[in-house]
Design a protein around this motif. Structure first.
Motif, mmCIF file in Angstrom:
data_model
loop_
_atom_site.group_PDB
_atom_site.id
_atom_site.type_symbol
_atom_site.label_atom_id
_atom_site.label_comp_id
_atom_site.label_asym_id
_atom_site.label_seq_id
_atom_site.Cartn_x
_atom_site.Cartn_y
_atom_site.Cartn_z
ATOM 1 N N GLU A 47 0.674 -0.893 -0.234
ATOM 2 C CA GLU A 47 -0.032 0.139 0.199
ATOM 3 C C GLU A 47 0.779 1.224 0.425
ATOM 4 O O GLU A 47 0.738 1.898 -0.568
ATOM 5 N N ALA A 48 1.516 0.779 0.566
ATOM 6 C CA ALA A 48 2.311 2.112 1.014
ATOM 7 C C ALA A 48 3.030 2.730 -0.439
ATOM 8 O O ALA A 48 3.928 3.813 -0.227
ATOM 9 N N CYS A 49 3.721 2.135 -1.317
ATOM 10 C CA CYS A 49 4.183 2.209 -2.624
ATOM 11 C C CYS A 49 3.645 2.732 -3.823
ATOM 12 O O CYS A 49 3.594 2.668 -4.484
ATOM 13 N N ILE A 50 2.061 2.319 -3.666
ATOM 14 C CA ILE A 50 0.990 2.809 -4.663
ATOM 15 C C ILE A 50 0.903 4.395 -5.111
ATOM 16 O O ILE A 50 1.188 4.953 -3.970
ATOM 17 N N GLY A 51 1.486 4.242 -6.252
ATOM 18 C CA GLY A 51 2.024 7.112 -6.456
ATOM 19 C C GLY A 51 3.069 6.779 -6.540
ATOM 20 O O GLY A 51 3.541 7.663 -6.498
ATOM 21 N N LEU A 52 3.899 5.249 -6.021
ATOM 22 C CA LEU A 52 5.523 5.614 -6.139
ATOM 23 C C LEU A 52 5.890 5.160 -7.577
ATOM 24 O O LEU A 52 4.793 4.915 -8.725
ATOM 25 N N PRO A 53 6.888 6.453 -8.347
ATOM 26 C CA PRO A 53 7.990 5.868 -9.643
ATOM 27 C C PRO A 53 7.497 4.338 -9.518
ATOM 28 O O PRO A 53 7.886 3.400 -8.652
ATOM 29 N N LEU A 54 7.655 3.756 -10.950
ATOM 30 C CA LEU A 54 7.617 2.660 -11.261
ATOM 31 C C LEU A 54 8.558 2.635 -12.456
ATOM 32 O O LEU A 54 9.155 3.158 -12.930
ATOM 33 N N LYS A 55 8.947 1.208 -12.032
ATOM 34 C CA LYS A 55 10.035 0.830 -13.397
ATOM 35 C C LYS A 55 9.362 -0.180 -14.213
ATOM 36 O O LYS A 55 9.226 -1.613 -13.362
ATOM 37 N N LYS A 56 10.245 -0.604 -15.609
ATOM 38 C CA LYS A 56 10.477 -1.808 -16.581
ATOM 39 C C LYS A 56 11.075 -2.986 -15.531
ATOM 40 O O LYS A 56 12.403 -2.029 -14.957
ATOM 41 N N THR A 57 10.871 -4.069 -15.678
ATOM 42 C CA THR A 57 11.670 -5.271 -14.967
ATOM 43 C C THR A 57 11.700 -6.369 -15.168
ATOM 44 O O THR A 57 10.910 -7.210 -15.731
ATOM 45 N N ASP A 58 13.114 -7.287 -15.561
ATOM 46 C CA ASP A 58 13.562 -8.686 -15.995
ATOM 47 C C ASP A 58 12.236 -9.058 -15.666
ATOM 48 O O ASP A 58 12.165 -10.703 -15.109
ATOM 49 N N PHE A 59 12.248 -9.738 -13.839
ATOM 50 C CA PHE A 59 11.096 -10.076 -12.831
ATOM 51 C C PHE A 59 9.986 -10.229 -13.642
ATOM 52 O O PHE A 59 9.517 -10.920 -12.882
ATOM 53 N N SER A 60 9.483 -9.278 -14.318
ATOM 54 C CA SER A 60 7.892 -8.849 -15.349
ATOM 55 C C SER A 60 7.840 -9.824 -16.440
ATOM 56 O O SER A 60 9.338 -9.301 -17.288
ATOM 57 N N ILE A 61 7.740 -11.127 -16.861
ATOM 58 C CA ILE A 61 7.734 -11.853 -17.804
ATOM 59 C C ILE A 61 6.853 -11.658 -18.215
ATOM 60 O O ILE A 61 5.229 -12.344 -17.900
ATOM 61 N N GLY A 62 6.236 -11.169 -19.503
ATOM 62 C CA GLY A 62 5.390 -11.385 -20.433
ATOM 63 C C GLY A 62 4.367 -12.290 -20.475
ATOM 64 O O GLY A 62 5.098 -13.708 -21.382
#
Length: 399
Positions: A47-62
């Motif tokens: 919840e504390a991360c909502i609204g914080l900057p996001l980044k593209k990440t290799d952990f996230s595989i489509g």
């Protein structure tokens, strides 16, 4: 780039490919999942991360792009996954009648993933449509190898589904699960493997092609399994893609060993997809070859289904003996597939089978992801909706 509750995937069609590469927009799903969680430190952290900057990440595989809502292995699905911050994208690779590489989950899935049965090309299918009759279910089998590349490219991708009780082709094709959607399925632009390479390069993501087991006997018209494995790598080399950006996959260990021996720069990141059915994830003595033996063969990445990596300990989700053995052997773990089970109110089905007694709703998704990342040591997670994994990785500072 910030997380908002307002979904913006609908803006996909208005964005150019370079614009998508520079944009991350997750939509409401991560927020929804967090809202469903039980109170506790993990929920507070997310919840504390909502609204914080996001980044593209290799952990996230489509996984096949973003097939929770878009037809898999299509331009539209891949662009959606990139917009959601997936750092790596998958093209499952098979081949056509003229031995050209294309993106399909299986060589024989055109009858469920495209509109082929509603076209004149249906006459070329290995097995045409047969309606349901009494206890006999409706069926068809249409292979990429039934078509030339030119013919394949005329098809339209659809959501992967079929109604096995159907009496007509139209009803058979209209089988999308209620928790998926046909909202974005009116257009599904099919891809060759080479075109996927060009698209992913433009999207600024890395590559994880999976060499699919052929439905035809090999060699196929002189095209051997080794030729097939080599052609996959050759298309990256022809496109000038560095081996460090490519994670070739196969369930066939011999394919992985071929890459290790014949294309060592690509082979060092080859992923052995572990689908061994006789393996007990709680008993390392059933692992044959063992983790240490795989490492000695030159394998550096291993990828079992996610249920293999988690177990229950006094009702709490934790890492399995399989995960710990892989870590001890120095193998990198990747796993599949998140958000492929629909709502988790009934235990999550096949993908969550080892922890089903603890899975009582969608709020458990991030608990499982947290155990996979923090306890099992997973470095990449395939998802049918990469926004979920991107948000977690951004929040936790994962690469």
């Amino acid at each position: 780039m910030r997380f908002t509750k307002a979904a913006s995937i609908a803006a996909l069609a208005m964005l150019s490919t370079p614009a998508i590469a520079d944009t991350i927009e997750l939509g409401p799903r991560p927020y929804y999942l967090i809202d469903q969680m039980a109170e506790g430190p993990l929920k507070e952290k997310l919840e504390a991360c909502i609204g914080l900057p996001l980044k593209k990440t290799d952990f996230s595989i489509g996984h096949r792009g973003a097939p929770l809502q878009f037809p898999e292995h299509t331009v539209e699905s891949y662009k959606a996954a990139a917009l959601m911050g997936a750092g790596i994208m998958e093209c499952d690779v098979t081949f056509t009648k003229d031995k050209e590489l294309v993106c399909r989950h299986a060589q024989n899935d055109l009858h469920t993933t495209t509109d082929i049965l509603a076209t004149d090309l249906a006459s070329k299918c290995t097995k045409g449509f047969s309606p349901a009759d009494g206890s006999t279910k409706a069926s068809a089998e249409c292979r990429a190898s039934d078509l030339t590349l030119a013919e394949f490219k005329t098809l339209n991708g659809k959501m992967d589904a079929a109604d096995r009780s159907a009496k007509t082709v139209e009803a058979y094709m209209d089988g999308t699960a209620g928790w998926r959607t046909d909202l974005y399925a009116t257009t599904g632009t099919l891809m060759t493997h080479a075109k996927s390479i060009a698209l992913f390069k433009d999207l600024g993501v890395k590559f994880t092609p999976e060499l699919k087991s052929p439905s035809v006997d090999m060699p196929f018209d002189g095209f051997s399994q080794e030729d097939y494995a080599q052609k996959l790598i050759d298309e990256y080399k022809a496109a000038g893609i560095p081996a460090s950006d490519v994670f070739p996959q196969s369930f066939n260990l011999d394919d992985v060993l071929y890459w290790i021996e014949n294309e060592p720069e690509f082979g060092k990141q080859a992923v052995y997809l572990d689908g061994r059915r006789d393996l007990n994830p709680s008993d390392p003595s059933t692992f044959s070859p063992s983790m240490a033996e795989l490492k000695a063969m030159g394998v550096n990445y291993i990828a079992p289904p996610l249920w293999v990596l988690v177990t229950l300990d006094e009702g709490e989700i934790t890492a399995s003996a399989y995960a710990r053995a892989a870590n001890e052997a120095g193998l990198n773990l990747i796993t599949w597939t998140l958000e492929r089970s629909g709502p988790l109110t009934t235990g999550g089905g096949w993908y969550f089978q080892t922890v089903k007694d603890a899975i009582d709703g969608d709020g458990k998704v991030y608990e499982v992801v947290d155990v996979l990342a923090q306890d099992a040591g997973v470095v990449g997670l395939f998802s049918d909706w990469p926004a979920t994994t991107t948000f977690y990785a951004s929040c936790m500072g994962l690469k």
